[in-house]
Design a protein around this motif. Structure first.
Motif, short mmCIF file in Angstrom:
data_model
loop_
_atom_site.label_atom_id
_atom_site.label_comp_id
_atom_site.label_asym_id
_atom_site.label_seq_id
_atom_site.Cartn_x
_atom_site.Cartn_y
_atom_site.Cartn_z
N GLN A 12 38.17 40.98 -4.62
CA GLN A 12 39.39 41.13 -5.43
C GLN A 12 40.40 40.01 -5.20
N GLN A 13 40.12 39.15 -4.22
CA GLN A 13 41.11 38.12 -3.89
C GLN A 13 41.17 37.02 -4.95
N PRO A 14 42.37 36.68 -5.41
CA PRO A 14 42.49 35.59 -6.39
C PRO A 14 42.19 34.23 -5.76
N GLU A 15 42.43 34.11 -4.46
CA GLU A 15 42.14 32.86 -3.75
C GLU A 15 40.98 33.09 -2.79
N LYS A 16 39.98 32.24 -2.92
CA LYS A 16 38.78 32.39 -2.10
C LYS A 16 38.43 31.05 -1.45
N PRO A 17 37.72 31.07 -0.32
CA PRO A 17 37.20 29.81 0.22
C PRO A 17 36.32 29.12 -0.83
N PHE A 18 36.19 27.81 -0.78
CA PHE A 18 35.43 27.12 -1.83
C PHE A 18 33.96 27.54 -1.81
N PHE A 19 33.47 27.96 -0.64
CA PHE A 19 32.18 28.65 -0.57
C PHE A 19 32.32 29.80 0.43
N TRP A 20 31.81 30.95 0.05
CA TRP A 20 31.82 32.09 0.96
C TRP A 20 30.63 32.99 0.64
N ALA A 21 30.15 33.69 1.66
CA ALA A 21 29.07 34.66 1.47
C ALA A 21 29.23 35.78 2.48
N GLY A 22 29.10 37.00 1.99
CA GLY A 22 29.04 38.17 2.86
C GLY A 22 27.60 38.65 2.94
N LEU A 23 27.11 38.92 4.14
CA LEU A 23 25.72 39.31 4.33
C LEU A 23 25.63 40.76 4.77
N LYS A 24 24.99 41.58 3.94
CA LYS A 24 24.81 42.99 4.27
C LYS A 24 23.54 43.12 5.12
N PHE A 25 23.73 43.07 6.44
CA PHE A 25 22.61 43.17 7.35
C PHE A 25 22.01 44.58 7.29
N PHE A 26 20.70 44.64 7.16
CA PHE A 26 20.01 45.92 7.27
C PHE A 26 19.66 46.14 8.74
N ASN A 27 18.53 46.70 9.09
CA ASN A 27 18.24 47.02 10.50
C ASN A 27 17.67 45.80 11.21
N VAL A 28 18.54 45.03 11.83
CA VAL A 28 18.14 43.80 12.50
C VAL A 28 17.62 44.13 13.90
N TYR A 29 16.51 43.51 14.27
CA TYR A 29 15.95 43.68 15.61
C TYR A 29 15.55 42.32 16.17
N GLY A 30 15.41 42.25 17.49
CA GLY A 30 14.95 41.01 18.08
C GLY A 30 15.65 40.70 19.40
N PRO A 31 15.34 39.56 20.01
CA PRO A 31 15.89 39.21 21.33
C PRO A 31 17.40 39.06 21.30
N ASN A 32 17.98 39.18 22.47
CA ASN A 32 19.43 39.05 22.73
C ASN A 32 20.23 40.30 22.39
N GLU A 33 19.53 41.43 22.19
CA GLU A 33 20.24 42.69 21.97
C GLU A 33 20.23 43.55 23.24
N TYR A 34 19.92 42.95 24.36
CA TYR A 34 19.75 43.69 25.61
C TYR A 34 21.01 44.45 26.03
N HIS A 35 22.16 43.96 25.63
CA HIS A 35 23.45 44.53 26.06
C HIS A 35 23.91 45.70 25.19
N LYS A 36 23.21 46.00 24.10
CA LYS A 36 23.76 46.87 23.06
C LYS A 36 23.69 48.37 23.37
N GLY A 37 22.99 48.75 24.43
CA GLY A 37 22.97 50.16 24.80
C GLY A 37 22.40 51.03 23.69
N ARG A 38 23.11 52.09 23.35
CA ARG A 38 22.64 53.04 22.35
C ARG A 38 22.42 52.39 20.99
N MET A 39 23.17 51.33 20.69
CA MET A 39 23.09 50.70 19.38
C MET A 39 21.96 49.68 19.26
#
Length: 321
Positions: free
Chosen positions: A154-181
């Motif tokens: 809805q913003q009238p002013e936007k960065p000249f390029f922008w993207a929002g990424l709707k992450f689904f169920n991501v898995y893989g290394p470096n999640e060791y700290h996430k506990g229950r999540m």
């Protein structure tokens, strides 16, 4: 310089590794660095500077002319968080301030949204902007992400390029700290190592058998490839799904983990905890046509291959990516 927020976290630290592999070494990492359990994710990486998230906008005011790109992946990612003030501060207001800074300094921006915005999935999983105001997330975390997506378009002013990424169920290394999540793969690996078995949530939906709940599981190495593609392309701004486009069951995921360990499967079930039972997603599957339409043509890693790589090359060895 490339800015990466949430840099000590799961996805962002993997992105830093991928940037380093492409010879981007002037990386400014932004996070709350008091959480020591996450700092191992950045060990050994080529970095320009550490900036505390509370000091970032002051830093950016002084250094914006040297910044080439911003990846805003920092957020409160606990889907069980009920404190809306915390979520509004970290996921909505901080992101709004980031957006406004990127507009002011004309910096390209990629930010993290979430498939939690789709709620029960009753409206499907299309990333068409027209659906954004109609979505009804199932928890405050999803609300905070959806609120920002709606605000952004809805913003009238936007960065000249922008993207929002709707992450689904991501898995893989470096999640060791996430506990229950952390992903079910990490929980499965630990349980199998300790007990020889894995316990999954029982289904409380008559349309799904136990273990047949389905999610779009996407390997983190694929996620960072999409980020690299967007950074290099810098056109076709918008909000994009980031999954594989293929839903798989938790049984598939768990059986793949046993197979990667070379062990006979022993899967058991327990009731889904009451604090998440009413907001549990039984099916998610990303519509990937919008990202494909702008030219992203790399195949996504097959679930069995991603689990095998994660288990054998990271979990068994204790390595980070």
């Amino acid at each position: 310089m490339i800015v990466v927020t949430g840099a000590a976290g799961f996805i962002a630290s993997c992105l830093v590794t991928r940037l380093n592999a492409a010879n981007f070494n002037d990386i400014v990492v932004v996070d709350n660095f008091t959480a020591e359990r996450k700092l191992a994710n950045l060990k050994g990486k080529h970095l320009r500077e550490y900036v505390d998230r509370e000091e970032f906008f002051e830093w950016l005011e002084q250094h914006h002319e040297q910044v080439e790109f911003v990846f805003h992946l920092g957020a409160r990612t606990d889907t069980t968080e009920q404190n809306r003030d915390v979520l509004n501060t970290l996921n909505l207001e901080y992101s709004q301030k980031m957006w406004q800074a990127c507009v002011q300094y004309q910096l390209p921006l990629v930010y993290a949204s979430s498939a939690a915005t789709y709620g029960s999935g009753s409206l499907g999983y299309s990333d068409d902007d027209a659906l954004l105001p109609l979505l009804k997330p199932l928890n405050p975390y999803g609300d905070s992400k959806n609120d920002f997506d709606n605000w952004a378009i809805q913003q009238p002013e936007k960065p000249f390029f922008w993207a929002g990424l709707k992450f689904f169920n991501v898995y893989g290394p470096n999640e060791y700290h996430k506990g229950r999540m952390a992903s079910v793969i990490l929980h499965a690996f630990r349980q199998i190592q300790e007990t020889g078995s894995m316990t999954l949530f029982r289904s409380h939906n008559p349309d799904f058998a136990d273990g047949e709940q389905q999610r779009d599981f996407v390997y983190v190495k694929d996620v960072v490839e999409v980020c690299m593609f967007l950074m290099q392309m810098r056109q076709h701004s918008g909000i994009y799904n980031l999954g594989t486009g293929e839903a798989r069951t938790f049984l598939d995921l768990t059986l793949s983990t046993f197979a990667a360990l070379g062990q006979t499967a022993d899967i058991r079930f327990r009731d889904t905890p009451e604090d998440i039972r009413d907001t549990y997603q039984y099916f998610t599957e990303a519509d990937m046509s919008k990202l494909r339409a702008i030219g992203y043509d790399r195949p996504f890693t097959k679930l069995e291959d991603g689990v095998t790589d994660y288990v054998r090359n990271y979990l068994v060895t204790g390595q980070y990516y």
